[in-house]
Design an enzyme around this catalytic site. Structure first.
Site, PDB file in Angstrom:
ATOM      1  N   TYR A  18     -53.027 -50.767  -5.451  1.00 27.08           N
ATOM      2  CA  TYR A  18     -53.671 -51.373  -4.279  1.00 27.08           C
ATOM      3  C   TYR A  18     -55.151 -50.984  -4.240  1.00 27.08           C
ATOM      4  O   TYR A  18     -56.033 -51.834  -4.043  1.00 27.08           O
ATOM      5  CB  TYR A  18     -52.971 -50.939  -2.974  1.00 27.08           C
ATOM      6  N   PRO A  62     -66.618 -49.600   3.720  1.00 24.88           N
ATOM      7  CA  PRO A  62     -65.329 -49.556   4.431  1.00 24.88           C
ATOM      8  C   PRO A  62     -64.166 -49.827   3.487  1.00 24.88           C
ATOM      9  O   PRO A  62     -64.164 -50.832   2.774  1.00 24.88           O
ATOM     10  CB  PRO A  62     -65.467 -50.689   5.455  1.00 24.88           C
ATOM     11  N   SER A  70     -63.483 -48.615   8.220  1.00 23.25           N
ATOM     12  CA  SER A  70     -62.754 -49.881   8.167  1.00 23.25           C
ATOM     13  C   SER A  70     -61.975 -50.092   9.457  1.00 23.25           C
ATOM     14  O   SER A  70     -61.339 -49.171   9.973  1.00 23.25           O
ATOM     15  CB  SER A  70     -61.778 -49.857   6.984  1.00 23.25           C
ATOM     16  N   GLN A  74     -66.658 -51.465  10.649  1.00 26.01           N
ATOM     17  CA  GLN A  74     -66.441 -52.784  10.023  1.00 26.01           C
ATOM     18  C   GLN A  74     -65.438 -53.584  10.831  1.00 26.01           C
ATOM     19  O   GLN A  74     -64.392 -53.071  11.242  1.00 26.01           O
ATOM     20  CB  GLN A  74     -65.950 -52.581   8.583  1.00 26.01           C
ATOM     21  N   LEU A  75     -65.747 -54.847  11.024  1.00 25.30           N
ATOM     22  CA  LEU A  75     -64.879 -55.713  11.832  1.00 25.30           C
ATOM     23  C   LEU A  75     -64.379 -56.894  11.025  1.00 25.30           C
ATOM     24  O   LEU A  75     -65.165 -57.550  10.327  1.00 25.30           O
ATOM     25  CB  LEU A  75     -65.686 -56.312  12.988  1.00 25.30           C
ATOM     26  N   THR A  82     -67.179 -58.423   8.249  1.00 24.52           N
ATOM     27  CA  THR A  82     -66.832 -58.878   6.896  1.00 24.52           C
ATOM     28  C   THR A  82     -66.653 -60.393   6.921  1.00 24.52           C
ATOM     29  O   THR A  82     -65.828 -60.918   7.677  1.00 24.52           O
ATOM     30  CB  THR A  82     -65.558 -58.161   6.418  1.00 24.52           C
ATOM     31  N   LYS A 127     -71.208 -58.618   5.967  1.00 23.96           N
ATOM     32  CA  LYS A 127     -70.855 -58.054   4.659  1.00 23.96           C
ATOM     33  C   LYS A 127     -70.091 -59.102   3.848  1.00 23.96           C
ATOM     34  O   LYS A 127     -69.070 -59.618   4.329  1.00 23.96           O
ATOM     35  CB  LYS A 127     -69.966 -56.818   4.865  1.00 23.96           C
ATOM     36  N   HIS A 161     -66.560 -57.773  -2.153  1.00 30.09           N
ATOM     37  CA  HIS A 161     -65.361 -57.071  -1.685  1.00 30.09           C
ATOM     38  C   HIS A 161     -64.717 -56.286  -2.847  1.00 30.09           C
ATOM     39  O   HIS A 161     -63.496 -56.187  -2.953  1.00 30.09           O
ATOM     40  CB  HIS A 161     -64.363 -58.081  -1.107  1.00 30.09           C
ATOM     41  N   GLY A 169     -69.051 -51.732  -7.787  1.00 31.73           N
ATOM     42  CA  GLY A 169     -69.248 -51.240  -9.147  1.00 31.73           C
ATOM     43  C   GLY A 169     -70.196 -50.072  -9.320  1.00 31.73           C
ATOM     44  O   GLY A 169     -70.481 -49.677 -10.445  1.00 31.73           O
ATOM     45  N   ARG A 174     -71.051 -46.616  -9.908  1.00 29.88           N
ATOM     46  CA  ARG A 174     -70.310 -45.434 -10.388  1.00 29.88           C
ATOM     47  C   ARG A 174     -71.215 -44.325 -10.877  1.00 29.88           C
ATOM     48  O   ARG A 174     -70.764 -43.210 -11.124  1.00 29.88           O
ATOM     49  CB  ARG A 174     -69.358 -45.842 -11.546  1.00 29.88           C
TER      50      ARG A 174
HETATM   51  C1  LIG Z   1     -58.769 -50.250  -1.385  1.00 24.76           C
HETATM   52  C2  LIG Z   1     -59.878 -51.045  -0.766  1.00 24.76           C
HETATM   53  C3  LIG Z   1     -59.826 -51.388   0.566  1.00 24.76           C
HETATM   54  C4  LIG Z   1     -60.872 -52.105   1.144  1.00 24.76           C
HETATM   55  N1  LIG Z   1     -60.821 -52.358   2.472  1.00 24.76           N
HETATM   56  C5  LIG Z   1     -61.842 -53.018   3.046  1.00 24.76           C
HETATM   57  C6  LIG Z   1     -61.837 -53.247   4.428  1.00 24.76           C
HETATM   58  O1  LIG Z   1     -60.941 -52.838   5.149  1.00 24.76           O
HETATM   59  N2  LIG Z   1     -62.857 -53.960   4.939  1.00 24.76           N
HETATM   60  C7  LIG Z   1     -63.889 -54.429   4.159  1.00 24.76           C
HETATM   61  O2  LIG Z   1     -64.808 -55.072   4.667  1.00 24.76           O
HETATM   62  N3  LIG Z   1     -63.932 -54.187   2.849  1.00 24.76           N
HETATM   63  C8  LIG Z   1     -62.931 -53.491   2.275  1.00 24.76           C
HETATM   64  N4  LIG Z   1     -62.986 -53.230   0.947  1.00 24.76           N
HETATM   65  C9  LIG Z   1     -64.173 -53.620   0.159  1.00 24.76           C
HETATM   66  C10 LIG Z   1     -65.200 -52.478   0.165  1.00 24.76           C
HETATM   67  O3  LIG Z   1     -65.808 -52.366   1.418  1.00 24.76           O
HETATM   68  C11 LIG Z   1     -66.309 -52.698  -0.839  1.00 24.76           C
HETATM   69  O4  LIG Z   1     -66.844 -53.975  -0.670  1.00 24.76           O
HETATM   70  C12 LIG Z   1     -65.878 -52.512  -2.293  1.00 24.76           C
HETATM   71  O5  LIG Z   1     -64.889 -51.519  -2.396  1.00 24.76           O
HETATM   72  C13 LIG Z   1     -67.074 -52.120  -3.135  1.00 24.76           C
HETATM   73  O6  LIG Z   1     -66.721 -52.022  -4.471  1.00 24.76           O
HETATM   74  P1  LIG Z   1     -66.386 -50.636  -5.214  1.00 24.76           P
HETATM   75  O7  LIG Z   1     -65.002 -50.260  -4.800  1.00 24.76           O
HETATM   76  O8  LIG Z   1     -66.492 -51.015  -6.636  1.00 24.76           O
HETATM   77  O9  LIG Z   1     -67.409 -49.604  -4.801  1.00 24.76           O
HETATM   78  C14 LIG Z   1     -61.958 -52.522   0.353  1.00 24.76           C
HETATM   79  C15 LIG Z   1     -62.011 -52.172  -0.991  1.00 24.76           C
HETATM   80  C16 LIG Z   1     -60.994 -51.436  -1.558  1.00 24.76           C
HETATM   81  C17 LIG Z   1     -61.092 -51.048  -2.999  1.00 24.76           C
HETATM   82  C1  LIG Z   2     -54.171 -58.066   6.393  1.00 24.97           C
HETATM   83  C2  LIG Z   2     -54.612 -56.633   6.213  1.00 24.97           C
HETATM   84  C3  LIG Z   2     -56.024 -56.578   5.806  1.00 24.97           C
HETATM   85  C4  LIG Z   2     -56.462 -55.250   5.308  1.00 24.97           C
HETATM   86  C5  LIG Z   2     -57.495 -55.536   4.331  1.00 24.97           C
HETATM   87  C6  LIG Z   2     -58.100 -54.387   3.704  1.00 24.97           C
HETATM   88  C7  LIG Z   2     -59.035 -54.936   2.697  1.00 24.97           C
HETATM   89  O1  LIG Z   2     -60.055 -55.465   3.027  1.00 24.97           O
HETATM   90  C8  LIG Z   2     -58.723 -54.868   1.301  1.00 24.97           C
HETATM   91  O2  LIG Z   2     -59.559 -55.313   0.492  1.00 24.97           O
HETATM   92  O3  LIG Z   2     -57.633 -54.427   0.928  1.00 24.97           O
END
Ligand SMILES: Cc1cc2nc3c(=O)[nH]c(=O)nc-3n(C[C@H](O)[C@H](O)[C@H](O)COP(=O)(O)O)c2cc1C
Ligand SMILES: CCCCCCC(=O)C(=O)O
Length: 356
Positions: free
Chosen positions: A22, A75, A104, A130-131, A158, A230, A254, A287, A289
């Site tokens: 995940y 987030p 988040s 984040q909304l 988002t 975002k 994302h 990305g 790192r």
């Molecule tokens: C496990 C996971 C959960 C995420 N959950 C959210 C979220 O709840 N809301 C959101 O706007 N973006 C979410 N994102 C996207 C991140 O905010 C972000 O855009 C992304 O992780 C950046 O890439 P990176 O993981 O390569 O640094 C999620 C990303 C991951 C990997």
């Molecule tokens: C319907 C649940 C949404 C949670 C999303 C979290 C997220 O943004 C992700 O990339 O995972």
């Protein structure tokens, strides 16, 4: 540990494989997921020399929130899947590092508790929220009020998720629900009036396929806090963001989890920075790192970058200490790369220092 890759390996050993998938996974063929990282490897840095930069200053202020470095925490949902201390650990580490944590909406810890934990580590932590704006705007407003009361300093809406991306790893693992005992705590207790007063009711996050600029205007009318969006990848949307009075944008795909085959964020950054023309802060994630990745993004026009998975890997590998180690590793790496590029401050980096 010496690199984010080592943190990821340690996290993978500790995590339930479905939870690792995940966190690590992306949408469909994961082309964008891979591209976000590999795009940095195609870019070359050209250092400037003899600029006499004894000591660097990495600090900046974004929309009124100070940050000790231009590397923020993006987030990410469900931190208690990664470590029992979840978002509390992340919040303490980010506050201790003096950087901005974008919490988040899908956190597994309530924003009030996250804010309290952050305040234990620093008196005035930089928390943004984040909304996912919900189709029920009254419900969205209740979340906004709750986050404001907890002391967040900006909202990040988002906008890249009118529907959720298809993550085939999650389908394969049948990972579609949180395990018992975990919940999206920021939605708890907000729906009592409509759900008959059930205090334990946790409403699910709904993706809003109908989201448009009017919703952003609605939110701006409901809060005095800065509103960022975002998930911008198109220069015209960046121009529209300026036109609609948005406070800032995050160039993001994302983390490759929404629409597969969109470009790496670093590859669209120059056209977006040009479209915005300095009218508002441009943040970027996806990305990052290495310190050199952050240097390239700042040189190409980002005011700051954010990291998602690296923080999750630190959390899974070592709780609060693990997140602190990841943030300090990135800070030191960035500082060194900045020095080697001949910069004293991130703003010294210029587009001519990056070549394809
Ligand atoms: C496990 C996971 C959960 C995420 N959950 C959210 C979220 O709840 N809301 C959101 O706007 N973006 C979410 N994102 C996207 C991140 O905010 C972000 O855009 C992304 O992780 C950046 O890439 P990176 O993981 O390569 O640094 C999620 C990303 C991951 C990997
Ligand atoms: C319907 C649940 C949404 C949670 C999303 C979290 C997220 O943004 C992700 O990339 O995972």
């Amino acid at each position: 540990m010496r690199s984010i890759a080592e943190f990821e390996a340690a996290a993978r050993e500790r995590l339930d494989p479905a939870h690792y998938d995940y966190f690590a996974g992306g949408a469909q063929d994961e082309i964008t997921l891979r591209e976000n990282e590999s795009a940095y490897k195609r870019l070359r840095l050209i250092p400037r020399v003899l600029r006499g930069s004894d000591k660097r200053d990495l600090s900046l202020t974004l929309l009124g929130t100070p940050s000790s470095m231009p590397i923020l925490v993006a987030p990410t949902a469900f931190h208690r899947l990664a470590h029992p201390d979840g978002e509390l650990a992340t919040a303490k580490a980010a506050a201790r590092a003096g950087t901005i944590l974008i919490v988040s909406m899908a956190a597994t810890t309530a924003i009030e508790d996250i804010a309290a934990a952050a305040r234990e580590a620093a008196p005035d932590p930089g928390l943004w929220f984040q909304l996912y704006l919900q189709p029920d705007l009254e419900f969205s407003e209740a979340i906004v009020r709750r986050a404001e009361a907890a002391g967040v300093k900006a909202f990040v809406v988002t906008v890249d998720s009118p529907v959720l991306g298809r993550r085939e790893r999650d389908d394969r693992n049948a990972f579609h629900d949180l395990p018992p005992g975990l919940a999206v705590e920021n939605l708890r207790n907000l729906g009592e009036n409509r759900s008959g007063g059930n205090a334990s009711h946790v409403r699910e996050i709904v993706m809003s396929a109908g989201l448009n600029w009017d919703h952003i205007a609605w939110l701006r009318g409901k809060t005095k806090l800065p509103v960022l969006i975002k998930g911008v990848l198109h220069a015209e949307d960046a121009r529209l963001a300026v036109h609609h009075g948005v406070a800032g944008i995050v160039v993001s795909n994302h983390g490759g989890r929404q629409l597969d085959t969109v470009p790496a964020t670093i590859d669209v950054l120059p056209e977006i920075a040009a479209a915005v023309g300095g009218a508002l802060p441009v943040l970027l994630d996806g990305g990052i790192r290495r310190g050199t990745d952050a240097v390239k993004a700042l040189a190409l026009g980002a005011d700051a970058v954010a990291v998602g998975r690296p923080v999750v890997w630190g959390l899974a590998a070592g709780g609060r200490e693990g997140v602190s180690e990841v943030l300090e590793l990135l800070r030191a790496d960035f500082d060194q790369a900045l020095a080697l590029c001949g910069g004293r401050h991130p703003a010294d980096l210029t587009p001519d220092q990056v070549r394809r």
